[in-house]
Design an enzyme around this catalytic site. Structure first.
Site, mmCIF file in Angstrom:
data_model
loop_
_atom_site.group_PDB
_atom_site.id
_atom_site.type_symbol
_atom_site.label_atom_id
_atom_site.label_comp_id
_atom_site.label_asym_id
_atom_site.label_seq_id
_atom_site.Cartn_x
_atom_site.Cartn_y
_atom_site.Cartn_z
ATOM 1 N N TRP A 20 66.023 -60.301 28.102
ATOM 2 C CA TRP A 20 67.316 -59.658 27.880
ATOM 3 C C TRP A 20 67.108 -58.245 27.349
ATOM 4 C CZ3 TRP A 20 70.590 -59.983 22.962
ATOM 5 C CH2 TRP A 20 71.848 -59.422 23.174
ATOM 6 N N ASP A 44 62.713 -66.520 30.906
ATOM 7 C CA ASP A 44 64.175 -66.644 30.895
ATOM 8 C C ASP A 44 64.818 -65.319 31.269
ATOM 9 O OD1 ASP A 44 66.669 -68.314 29.554
ATOM 10 O OD2 ASP A 44 66.843 -66.149 29.224
ATOM 11 N N TYR A 49 71.255 -59.577 33.580
ATOM 12 C CA TYR A 49 70.193 -58.723 33.038
ATOM 13 C C TYR A 49 69.698 -57.689 34.035
ATOM 14 C CZ TYR A 49 69.824 -62.551 29.608
ATOM 15 O OH TYR A 49 70.078 -63.515 28.668
ATOM 16 N N LYS A 74 70.646 -67.423 35.029
ATOM 17 C CA LYS A 74 72.010 -67.798 34.663
ATOM 18 C C LYS A 74 73.039 -67.141 35.587
ATOM 19 C CE LYS A 74 70.279 -67.286 29.952
ATOM 20 N NZ LYS A 74 69.227 -66.296 30.250
ATOM 21 N N HIS A 107 76.302 -68.929 32.108
ATOM 22 C CA HIS A 107 75.965 -67.968 31.060
ATOM 23 C C HIS A 107 76.990 -67.915 29.927
ATOM 24 C CE1 HIS A 107 73.597 -63.960 30.479
ATOM 25 N NE2 HIS A 107 73.864 -64.529 29.341
ATOM 26 N N SER A 184 68.029 -64.655 20.917
ATOM 27 C CA SER A 184 68.026 -63.790 19.737
ATOM 28 C C SER A 184 67.426 -64.500 18.526
ATOM 29 C CB SER A 184 69.450 -63.320 19.409
ATOM 30 O OG SER A 184 69.452 -62.320 18.407
ATOM 31 N N PRO A 185 66.237 -65.095 18.667
ATOM 32 C CA PRO A 185 65.640 -65.821 17.536
ATOM 33 C C PRO A 185 65.334 -64.935 16.341
ATOM 34 C CG PRO A 185 64.033 -65.531 19.293
ATOM 35 C CD PRO A 185 65.362 -65.128 19.863
ATOM 36 N N SER A 229 59.779 -59.248 23.657
ATOM 37 C CA SER A 229 59.159 -58.011 23.194
ATOM 38 C C SER A 229 58.556 -57.317 24.400
ATOM 39 C CB SER A 229 58.077 -58.273 22.141
ATOM 40 O OG SER A 229 57.491 -57.040 21.725
#
Length: 281
Positions: A20, A44, A49, A74, A107, A184-185, A229
């Site tokens: 993302w 993912d 995106y 998605k 989504h 968004s961990p 990242s």
């Protein structure tokens, strides 16, 4: 790598790689190539995106067999509906350069979700998708789907990190045997989460970083997670979370960081629905 068995028997890597907001195609391809080289086996992405082609190119360049990689994408709000979702599915397959998906998600819980689900269910029965699920569904919406659709979702992908632990929504998912996966961990790095005193104090005990502690906390709470990242050193660092284990005291301490203990899930305000429905994949 550790795996979790979904409610339909399919095994999914507990740790994956998200793309993302990696908008530059070359950067996205390089990041995915790096992730696969490091050892990630779940990638993912999403139609929204705009980087499915870059993901597909990276998978092709990796030299890995298709069955070694778990691909998630998605369908966006304007792609929902029986015919629309089938068309979106074919478009995603073409961009990804594959003839099947491991996991296909709705989504957002807006638009013709039930029409989309029927299309996804048919594709699942045809063997073109190994598992189907949803993303950003709140407690009520996930319960509605579980109770009123032929096939119970295998997974609900939601925003989840130490400052937003989603306990009630995780409980709702578990009630129906639906896996919880965190997007968004790291809270997108906001609120100085990487400088959090509690997380860093725990990290110091294990010779780890706050980011690694966050991922380990999720894994030990049976939460699948997909950190992102574009930096190779961080991609490697985020993968090194299987060689230590947090104590129960550590888990209890992190539980106290939750800033929204009564939160039922993503906002479903009228303004939010209007804003998301205006996006085009």
């Amino acid at each position: 790598m550790e795996y979790k068995t979904l409610n339909n028997g399919v095994e999914i890597p507990k740790l994956g790689f998200g793309v993302w907001q990696i908008f530059d195609q070359a950067e996205c391809q390089k990041s995915v190539e790096d992730a696969l080289e490091v050892g990630y086996r779940l990638i993912d992405t999403a139609a929204l995106y705009k980087n499915e082609e870059a993901v597909g190119q990276a998978i092709k360049a990796s030299g890995l067999k298709r069955e070694e990689i778990f691909i998630t994408t998605k369908a966006w709000i304007n792609q929902l509906g029986y015919d629309e979702t089938k068309k979106a599915f074919e478009e995603s397959l073409k961009k990804l350069g594959t003839d099947y998906l491991d996991l296909y998600l709705i989504h957002q819980p807006y638009g013709d979700t039930h029409g989309a689900w029927r299309a996804m269910a048919d594709l699942y029965k045809e063997g073109r998708i190994r598992a189907i699920g949803v993303s950003n569904f709140s407690t009520g919406r996930i319960a509605d789907f579980a109770l009123n659709t032929e096939i119970v979702p295998t997974l609900n992908q939601i925003e989840l990190h130490p400052y937003k632990q989603q306990n009630l929504l995780r409980k709702a998912n578990a009630e129906f045997g639906i896996a919880t996966q965190a997007w968004s961990p790291f809270n997108q790095g906001k609120d100085d989460i990487f400088k959090d005193v509690t997380l860093n104090s725990i990290a110091e005990k294990y010779g780890k970083t706050a980011a690694q502690v966050i991922l380990r906390w999720q894994l030990q709470n049976d939460i699948l997670t997909i950190p992102k990242s574009v930096h190779l050193d961080r991609i490697r660092q985020n993968f090194r979370v299987f060689d230590f284990e947090l104590s129960q005291n550590d888990l209890d301490t992190i539980a106290k960081l939750d800033r929204f203990p009564n939160n039922y899930g993503p906002s479903e305000s009228i303004e939010q629905v209007k804003r998301l429905s205006g996006y085009k994949a």
